[in-house]
Design an enzyme around this catalytic site. Structure first.
Site, mmCIF file in Angstrom:
data_model
loop_
_atom_site.group_PDB
_atom_site.id
_atom_site.type_symbol
_atom_site.label_atom_id
_atom_site.label_comp_id
_atom_site.label_asym_id
_atom_site.label_seq_id
_atom_site.Cartn_x
_atom_site.Cartn_y
_atom_site.Cartn_z
ATOM 1 N N THR A 168 41.240 18.988 -16.807
ATOM 2 C CA THR A 168 40.673 18.927 -18.153
ATOM 3 C C THR A 168 41.263 17.783 -18.966
ATOM 4 O O THR A 168 40.568 17.166 -19.761
ATOM 5 C CB THR A 168 40.894 20.254 -18.886
ATOM 6 N N THR A 169 42.554 17.503 -18.763
ATOM 7 C CA THR A 169 43.143 16.369 -19.462
ATOM 8 C C THR A 169 42.566 15.082 -18.897
ATOM 9 O O THR A 169 42.226 14.152 -19.632
ATOM 10 C CB THR A 169 44.674 16.361 -19.283
ATOM 11 N N ASP B 111 47.405 22.640 -20.995
ATOM 12 C CA ASP B 111 46.044 22.580 -20.484
ATOM 13 C C ASP B 111 45.133 21.858 -21.474
ATOM 14 O O ASP B 111 45.027 22.277 -22.631
ATOM 15 C CB ASP B 111 45.555 24.006 -20.254
ATOM 16 N N ASP C 87 44.033 28.110 -13.607
ATOM 17 C CA ASP C 87 43.704 26.784 -13.068
ATOM 18 C C ASP C 87 43.880 26.770 -11.559
ATOM 19 O O ASP C 87 43.010 26.323 -10.813
ATOM 20 C CB ASP C 87 44.635 25.709 -13.666
HETATM 21 P P1 ADP Z 1 44.717 18.037 -15.825
HETATM 22 O O1 ADP Z 1 44.542 18.921 -17.018
HETATM 23 O O2 ADP Z 1 43.802 16.875 -15.869
HETATM 24 O O3 ADP Z 1 44.689 18.788 -14.543
HETATM 25 P P2 ADP Z 1 47.501 17.747 -15.326
HETATM 26 O O4 ADP Z 1 48.528 17.734 -16.383
HETATM 27 O O5 ADP Z 1 47.388 18.961 -14.476
HETATM 28 O O6 ADP Z 1 46.143 17.395 -15.994
HETATM 29 O O7 ADP Z 1 47.796 16.492 -14.399
HETATM 30 C C1 ADP Z 1 47.045 16.242 -13.258
HETATM 31 C C2 ADP Z 1 47.420 14.910 -12.682
HETATM 32 O O8 ADP Z 1 48.771 14.917 -12.218
HETATM 33 C C3 ADP Z 1 46.556 14.594 -11.488
HETATM 34 O O9 ADP Z 1 46.090 13.295 -11.584
HETATM 35 C C4 ADP Z 1 47.498 14.781 -10.309
HETATM 36 O O10 ADP Z 1 47.150 13.930 -9.252
HETATM 37 C C5 ADP Z 1 48.822 14.422 -10.906
HETATM 38 N N1 ADP Z 1 49.929 15.038 -10.173
HETATM 39 C C6 ADP Z 1 50.153 16.353 -10.008
HETATM 40 N N2 ADP Z 1 51.267 16.578 -9.277
HETATM 41 C C7 ADP Z 1 51.766 15.357 -8.980
HETATM 42 C C8 ADP Z 1 52.925 14.887 -8.243
HETATM 43 N N3 ADP Z 1 53.765 15.730 -7.680
HETATM 44 N N4 ADP Z 1 53.113 13.556 -8.147
HETATM 45 C C9 ADP Z 1 52.250 12.694 -8.735
HETATM 46 N N5 ADP Z 1 51.165 13.075 -9.422
HETATM 47 C C10 ADP Z 1 50.915 14.372 -9.556
HETATM 48 MG MG MG Z 2 46.008 20.261 -13.875
#
Ligand code: ADP
Ligand code: MG
Length: 560
Positions: A97-98, A64, A394
């Protein structure tokens, strides 16, 4: 000699460190990029986790962004702003958040060559702000509403959103299992906005699949005295009494003094104390309650007294748990046992004490107002459960947000590519330097799909080219990175959905942060400003313009 004739103008105290101008701005941008590099690899379903340990030996494993940024203990004043926006994204929407950190750093990185070439930061800021407001409008246009669907359909849509959030986490392997659990929990609490109505209890041991949802309240058995074993541990539709008083024999205060003339009187004083507590206990029993919970201690005398009358009791219940029991069962917490009327008693369908792993849990299920839910999390290591809890948090936030705003956008970088295309197209229609700046903003948005590819080990250039082509063709607005094949795919069809508010908030916050950092051209470090000594010295400096300068230096950094 010269210095004696020409007295120095002292503006700031000795030891004050100032850095200003273009150099300072570039160094701030570099610092932000460095911070973003720390969380870069965590983005997306194939992102890596970070293990952070502090000098006390506490280790945290997390994916996170906000958690990592908090743990990093950033000291660079400008880079701290990135930690702030990650935190604000976490509290506003709970996810992304990332994303927000990466976007802000990328906006800055794209601005860097212009700054180096001598463009005034305010020109950049103006264009960035325009681009941001256009992007937000576009997202609202592209977002798909889930309003007006039946509850079943809505549930499915929401669990898709939750699954997208969870897919990038440690518990991603079981995302469907947890997604439906989270959706059930959020729907159970209804429209109530209080997050703490969903409790998450962690019990180490077992496997993830042993986690379960209680539509009601569950908490760990509290400390109990002898006699507790004789109390019944299961009730159907019991009346529940919640107290905020001690049910314990009071030992005399050390400084209390009672003067007796006759030794026989001593007995009457002891009796009086016993009478007081028996009177209290009697009133609890008379109220008809079968379960008595108190925030304060319930002693051994009371425990035995209740056991003899087939009543269950628990003392020292955490305030949060007590509040949730109150919300769920409709009971009101009492501060006196006088006059307990039926209305202040709560009820639920089933109360039982159950073994979970090697802990005992008090579980209230089938609660009438149904406005609470508790997720009992199981799993191996402590760090694992901690991270699982953060991930569920989350997901819970996302589902609540989606339920409220009820619009979703395609994830996997699809929406970012589409906005990027839109801004590039717009840039072509304007003349002057701002065309370049808006283009830079558009290019920065591509960081999300690029990073998703990088983290999954795909050829980012190749995938991005395909995506650009698809989006430019006008009919591929929903196309994003396909995390399974390394190509591109329709994110909507693959159910990679995110609530629109995640993106809206991320773009807003990242732009604000980037503009804020771009508007700072001077950092002043005042070595003693925090000590009392420094305060005294500062006031002594008042006549020499010291504080005025300090004020100016601090302006841009106020959000620290
Ligand atoms: P954050 O802390 O920003 O939420 P995450 O590590 O949760 O970061 O990553 C979120 C990103 O991953 C988003 O841009 C989301 O669209 C993408 N994402 C999540 N699941 C998938 C998937 N199955 N295929 C492609 N992209 C995905
Ligand atoms: Mg996320």
């Amino acid at each position: 000699m010269a210095s004696m004739l020409q007295p120095q103008i002292i503006l700031l105290k000795e030891g004050t460190d100032t850095a200003q101008g273009k150099g300072q701005l570039i160094s701030n941008i570099n610092a932000c990029t460095a911070v973003a590099d720390a969380v870069r690899t965590t983005l997306g379903p194939r992102g890596m986790d970070k293990l952070v340990h502090d000098e006390k030996g506490n280790t945290t494993i997390s994916n996170d962004g906000a958690t990592i940024m908090n743990l990093l203990d950033i000291v660079h004043p400008a880079a701290k702003i990135l930690a702030d926006i990650a935190r604000s994204q976490d509290s506003e929407v709970g996810d992304g958040t990332t994303t927000v950190v990466l976007l802000a750093a990328e906006f800055l990185k794209e601005a860097k060559p212009f700054v180096e070439d001598g463009v005034h930061p305010h020109n950049l800021i103006r264009s960035y702000r325009t681009a941001s407001s256009m992007a937000l409008k576009k997202i609202e246009e592209l977002a798909v509403s889930i309003e007006g669907k039946s509850l079943e359909e809505k549930k499915q849509l929401l669990s898709k959103c939750a699954a997208t959030t969870l897919s990038s986490k440690l518990i991603g392997g079981e995302k469907e299992f947890f997604a439906s659990m989270v959706v059930d929990a959020v729907i159970a609490i209804g429209n109530d906005d209080r997050l703490n109505l969903i409790g998450i209890k962690k019990v180490p041991g077992g496997t993830m699949r042993d986690s379960f949802l209680v539509k009601g309240v569950a908490f760990k058995k509290t400390f109990s005295y002898a006699g507790f074993e004789q109390q019944p541990k299961k009730f159907l539709s019991p009346k529940i009494l919640l107290l905020n008083i001690e049910l314990e024999l009071k030992s005399e205060k050390e400084n209390a003094e009672i003067r007796l003339s006759d030794p026989l009187q001593y007995q009457s004083i002891v009796d009086a104390e016993w009478n007081i507590i028996y009177d209290k206990l009697d009133k609890c029993v008379k109220s008809g309650a079968k379960i008595v919970l108190s925030r304060l201690a319930i002693g051994d005398l009371a425990t035995q007294y209740f056991a003899d009358r087939d009543i269950f009791c628990a003392g020292r219940v955490a305030e949060e748990d007590l509040k949730r029991v109150a919300a769920a069962t409709g009971a009101a917490v009492q501060t006196t046992v006088n006059n307990i009327i039926d209305e202040v008693l709560g009820t639920c369908e089933v109360f039982e004490e159950r073994q979970v792993g090697n802990e005992r849990f008090n579980i209230f299920s089938g609660c009438p107002s149904g406005q609470t839910a508790t997720i009992v999390l199981r799993g191996g290591a402590d760090q694992f459960i901690e991270e699982a809890e953060r991930s569920l948090h989350d997901a819970i936030m996302i589902v609540r947000r989606a339920l409220k705003n009820s619009t979703v956008v395609p994830g996997g970088g699809a929406i970012d590519m589409e906005i990027s295309k839109y801004l590039r197209q717009h840039a072509r229609t304007i003349a002057g330097k701002s065309q370049l700046f808006i283009n830079a903003y558009a290019k920065a948005l591509e960081v999300i799909p690029r990073q998703l590819c990088d983290n999954a080990g795909f050829d980012a250039t190749d995938v991005l080219n395909k995506l650009r082509q698809k989006h430019a063709s006008g009919e591929g607005a929903n196309y994003g990175v396909d995390i399974n094949t390394g190509g591109i795919a329709d994110s909507f069809a693959n159910f990679v959905w995110e609530p629109a508010v995640v993106k809206i908030n991320a773009i807003n916050a990242a732009t604000e942060a980037a503009c804020l950092i771009l508007s700072v051209d001077e950092t002043v470090k005042n070595p003693k400003s925090e000590s009392a000594q420094g305060e005294a010295a500062a006031s002594a400096m008042a006549g020499r313009g010291g504080p005025a300068m300090r004020g100016r230096g601090g302006r841009g950094m106020r959000r620290r």
